[in-house]
Design a protein around this motif. Structure first.
Motif, PDB file in Angstrom:
ATOM      1  N   THR A   1      -2.695   0.307  -4.049  1.00  0.00           N
ATOM      2  CA  THR A   1      -2.396  -1.002  -3.471  1.00  0.00           C
ATOM      3  C   THR A   1      -1.920  -1.927  -4.579  1.00  0.00           C
ATOM      4  O   THR A   1      -2.199  -1.705  -5.757  1.00  0.00           O
ATOM      5  CB  THR A   1      -3.629  -1.617  -2.783  1.00  0.00           C
ATOM      6  OG1 THR A   1      -4.669  -1.762  -3.753  1.00  0.00           O
ATOM      7  CG2 THR A   1      -4.113  -0.757  -1.637  1.00  0.00           C
TER       8      THR A   1
ATOM      9  N   THR B   1      -3.221   7.236  -3.169  1.00  0.00           N
ATOM     10  CA  THR B   1      -3.049   5.947  -2.504  1.00  0.00           C
ATOM     11  C   THR B   1      -3.192   4.843  -3.540  1.00  0.00           C
ATOM     12  O   THR B   1      -4.040   4.925  -4.423  1.00  0.00           O
ATOM     13  CB  THR B   1      -4.118   5.765  -1.404  1.00  0.00           C
ATOM     14  OG1 THR B   1      -3.975   6.826  -0.466  1.00  0.00           O
ATOM     15  CG2 THR B   1      -3.959   4.439  -0.692  1.00  0.00           C
TER      16      THR B   1
ATOM     17  N   ARG C   1       0.871  -1.176   0.000  1.00  0.00           N
ATOM     18  CA  ARG C   1       0.000   0.000   0.000  1.00  0.00           C
ATOM     19  C   ARG C   1       0.906   1.222   0.000  1.00  0.00           C
ATOM     20  O   ARG C   1       1.752   1.374   0.879  1.00  0.00           O
ATOM     21  CB  ARG C   1      -0.906  -0.001   1.223  1.00  0.00           C
ATOM     22  CG  ARG C   1      -1.820   1.205   1.288  1.00  0.00           C
ATOM     23  CD  ARG C   1      -2.771   1.079   2.484  1.00  0.00           C
ATOM     24  NE  ARG C   1      -3.622   2.226   2.623  1.00  0.00           N
ATOM     25  CZ  ARG C   1      -4.779   2.401   1.996  1.00  0.00           C
ATOM     26  NH1 ARG C   1      -5.224   1.462   1.180  1.00  0.00           N
ATOM     27  NH2 ARG C   1      -5.502   3.484   2.179  1.00  0.00           N
TER      28      ARG C   1
END
Length: 174
Positions: free
Chosen positions: A114, A112, A105
């Protein structure tokens, strides 16, 4: 009428290939008695060590679980299922091991994201704006490729090995 030698060549090539493939699985003869004694080769084969079908020894992380070693932007550490965060100037990367790889992450000014890596040796280039990952399968004899030299602002994250819920990763910040 002229007979072309081509069919004979094709047969000769086919027989040569058949002979080569037929003997490809045979030993190299290096265990055989230099004198050519066939009985000596059987004795040599039984006394030579059996080929290992077991996987090579699992590698260990050079820095173990000393995550502070990554503060300078270069480390090789072991990560388990407990998330470990690595802070860089432009983003923070959190890594935790799964059964067959790692999950990541990334958080920073670029947003952001992942991701995950599994299936053997993987290399991911991480920047504030995104991530590019490639996996290459297992490496021969546990040999680990040299660390890449990323450009400034680029983190190279390598998945080197995974076993028993622990992943060996290498981080190299450019």
């Amino acid at each position: 009428m002229t007979i072309s030698p081509a069919p004979h060549r094709h047969r000769l090539v086919a027989l040569t290939l058949l002979a080569a493939f037929g003997t490809a699985g045979c030993g190299t003869g290096s265990d055989a008695d230099p004198g050519g004694d066939a009985s000596g080769s059987a004795a040599a084969e039984s006394s030579s060590p059996e080929p290992s079908s077991a996987e090579p020894e699992a590698p260990t992380a050079a820095d173990g679980t000393d995550y502070a070693a990554c503060d300078d932007g270069s480390c090789e550490v072991a990560v388990s299922s407990e998330p470990v965060s690595f802070a860089f100037d432009e983003f923070t990367l959190t890594v935790n091991a799964t059964e067959d790889g790692i999950e990541t992450r990334k958080e920073g000014d670029g947003g952001t994201g992942t991701g995950s890596m599994s299936g053997g040796y993987c290399l991911s280039y991480v920047t504030v704006d995104g991530t590019s990952t490639s996996c290459y399968g297992t490496v021969e004899d546990g040999a680990v490729p040299e660390a890449p030299e990323p450009e400034p602002g680029v983190l190279a994250l390598e998945l080197l090995h995974v076993a028993d819920g622990t992943a060996i990763i290498r981080l190299t910040m450019g």
